[in-house]
Design an enzyme around this catalytic site. Structure first.
Site, PDB file in Angstrom:
ATOM      1  N   GLY A 185       6.575 112.002  48.733  1.00 45.27           N
ATOM      2  CA  GLY A 185       6.448 113.234  47.999  1.00 45.27           C
ATOM      3  C   GLY A 185       7.181 113.144  46.410  1.00 45.27           C
ATOM      4  O   GLY A 185       7.044 112.206  45.891  1.00 45.27           O
ATOM      5  N   GLY A 228       8.853 109.716  45.390  1.00 51.36           N
ATOM      6  CA  GLY A 228       7.986 108.673  44.900  1.00 51.36           C
ATOM      7  C   GLY A 228       7.301 108.112  46.097  1.00 51.36           C
ATOM      8  O   GLY A 228       7.125 108.591  47.171  1.00 51.36           O
ATOM      9  N   ASP A 263       1.286 123.272  43.365  1.00 48.37           N
ATOM     10  CA  ASP A 263       1.166 122.834  44.551  1.00 48.37           C
ATOM     11  C   ASP A 263       0.869 121.359  45.073  1.00 48.37           C
ATOM     12  O   ASP A 263       0.179 120.738  44.274  1.00 48.37           O
ATOM     13  CB  ASP A 263      -0.290 123.691  44.760  1.00 48.37           C
ATOM     14  CG  ASP A 263      -0.592 123.839  46.315  1.00 48.37           C
ATOM     15  OD1 ASP A 263       0.124 123.488  47.147  1.00 48.37           O
ATOM     16  OD2 ASP A 263      -1.829 124.387  46.523  1.00 48.37           O
ATOM     17  N   THR A 290      -0.512 120.501  47.752  1.00 46.63           N
ATOM     18  CA  THR A 290      -1.596 120.173  48.752  1.00 46.63           C
ATOM     19  C   THR A 290      -2.557 119.362  47.907  1.00 46.63           C
ATOM     20  O   THR A 290      -2.836 119.726  47.010  1.00 46.63           O
ATOM     21  CB  THR A 290      -2.286 121.705  49.076  1.00 46.63           C
ATOM     22  OG1 THR A 290      -1.180 122.689  49.586  1.00 46.63           O
ATOM     23  CG2 THR A 290      -3.499 121.492  50.260  1.00 46.63           C
ATOM     24  N   GLY A 323      -1.721 113.857  48.943  1.00 49.26           N
ATOM     25  CA  GLY A 323      -1.768 112.711  49.667  1.00 49.26           C
ATOM     26  C   GLY A 323      -3.353 111.974  49.483  1.00 49.26           C
ATOM     27  O   GLY A 323      -3.651 110.896  49.582  1.00 49.26           O
ATOM     28  N   ASP A 324      -4.337 113.074  49.493  1.00 45.42           N
ATOM     29  CA  ASP A 324      -5.644 112.993  49.149  1.00 45.42           C
ATOM     30  C   ASP A 324      -5.988 112.135  48.042  1.00 45.42           C
ATOM     31  O   ASP A 324      -6.824 111.286  47.765  1.00 45.42           O
ATOM     32  CB  ASP A 324      -6.461 114.095  49.381  1.00 45.42           C
ATOM     33  CG  ASP A 324      -6.564 114.661  50.856  1.00 45.42           C
ATOM     34  OD1 ASP A 324      -6.253 113.983  51.742  1.00 45.42           O
ATOM     35  OD2 ASP A 324      -6.468 115.875  51.071  1.00 45.42           O
ATOM     36  N   GLY A 377      -4.557 124.469  44.969  1.00 45.06           N
ATOM     37  CA  GLY A 377      -5.263 123.973  45.848  1.00 45.06           C
ATOM     38  C   GLY A 377      -5.458 122.694  46.166  1.00 45.06           C
ATOM     39  O   GLY A 377      -4.845 121.600  45.593  1.00 45.06           O
ATOM     40  N   SER A 402      -7.527 120.571  42.634  1.00 41.55           N
ATOM     41  CA  SER A 402      -6.332 119.721  42.350  1.00 41.55           C
ATOM     42  C   SER A 402      -6.839 118.112  42.087  1.00 41.55           C
ATOM     43  O   SER A 402      -6.081 117.508  41.311  1.00 41.55           O
ATOM     44  CB  SER A 402      -5.221 119.873  42.965  1.00 41.55           C
ATOM     45  OG  SER A 402      -5.142 119.335  44.274  1.00 41.55           O
TER      46      SER A 402
END
Length: 174
Positions: A85, A88, A110, A112, A115-116, A151, A155
């Site tokens: 996060g 780093g 955001d 969210t 990670g994707d 979102g 994003s």
């Protein structure tokens, strides 16, 4: 990482047998299962991506995993990436450790989907021929970009947005 581990193991084994690069994103619910449920997919994965919460849980549920290198050595994984996060990311291989700080692209709106975005950019960079280290750096930048929009889907940075940012910010060159 969003399928039963038994199915993931079969898919990873098949892909690896066909000479494909296998990347497994270990999500927290699967980390809770421990290595006994994961060893089939790990043994057939070239790279594993997880966040720091998943890493902590995996270590707690698997007594023979103490360091990232123990996972690499014991399961034949070429590289382990732990996203952290706002702190780093660390990338681990048999050659050593790569630590990258979180990158500030703009105001964080955001997280969210970060990670994707990281995983997608890492895969894109590897497929494009980048080294592990360069792919982690590109992915770190893409994840930071994703936090500047609201979102998950909206994003995700496009390849063109990533290239434009890299061209405009020499300090981010990879």
């Amino acid at each position: 990482g969003e399928t039963y581990t038994e199915i993931a193991s079969i898919i990873a084994s098949y892909a690896k047998a066909k000479g494909k690069i296998v990347i497994y994103r270990l999500l927290t619910p699967y980390a809770k299962m421990g290595l006994s449920k994961l060893k089939g997919v790990l043994a057939n994965s070239n790279y594993v991506i997880m966040n720091e919460v998943s890493w902590k849980i995996l270590r707690e549920t698997s007594k023979n995993i103490v360091t990232p290198h123990s996972l690499i050595l014991n399961y034949g994984v070429d590289g382990l990436i732990i996203t952290r996060g706002g702190k780093g990311v660390t990338g681990h291989t048999g050659r050593g450790k790569l630590s990258l700080p979180a990158i500030k692209i703009g105001d964080v709106v955001d997280t969210t989907g970060a990670g994707d975005a990281f995983s997608a950019a890492f895969i894109w960079a590897l497929i494009g021929g980048s080294s592990f280290e360069k792919a982690v750096k590109i992915a770190n930048i893409a994840a930071a970009m994703s936090t500047t929009k609201l979102g998950a889907k909206d994003s995700m940075p496009t390849i063109n947005e990533l290239r434009k940012l890299l061209a405009s910010r020499p300090s981010l060159q990879v």
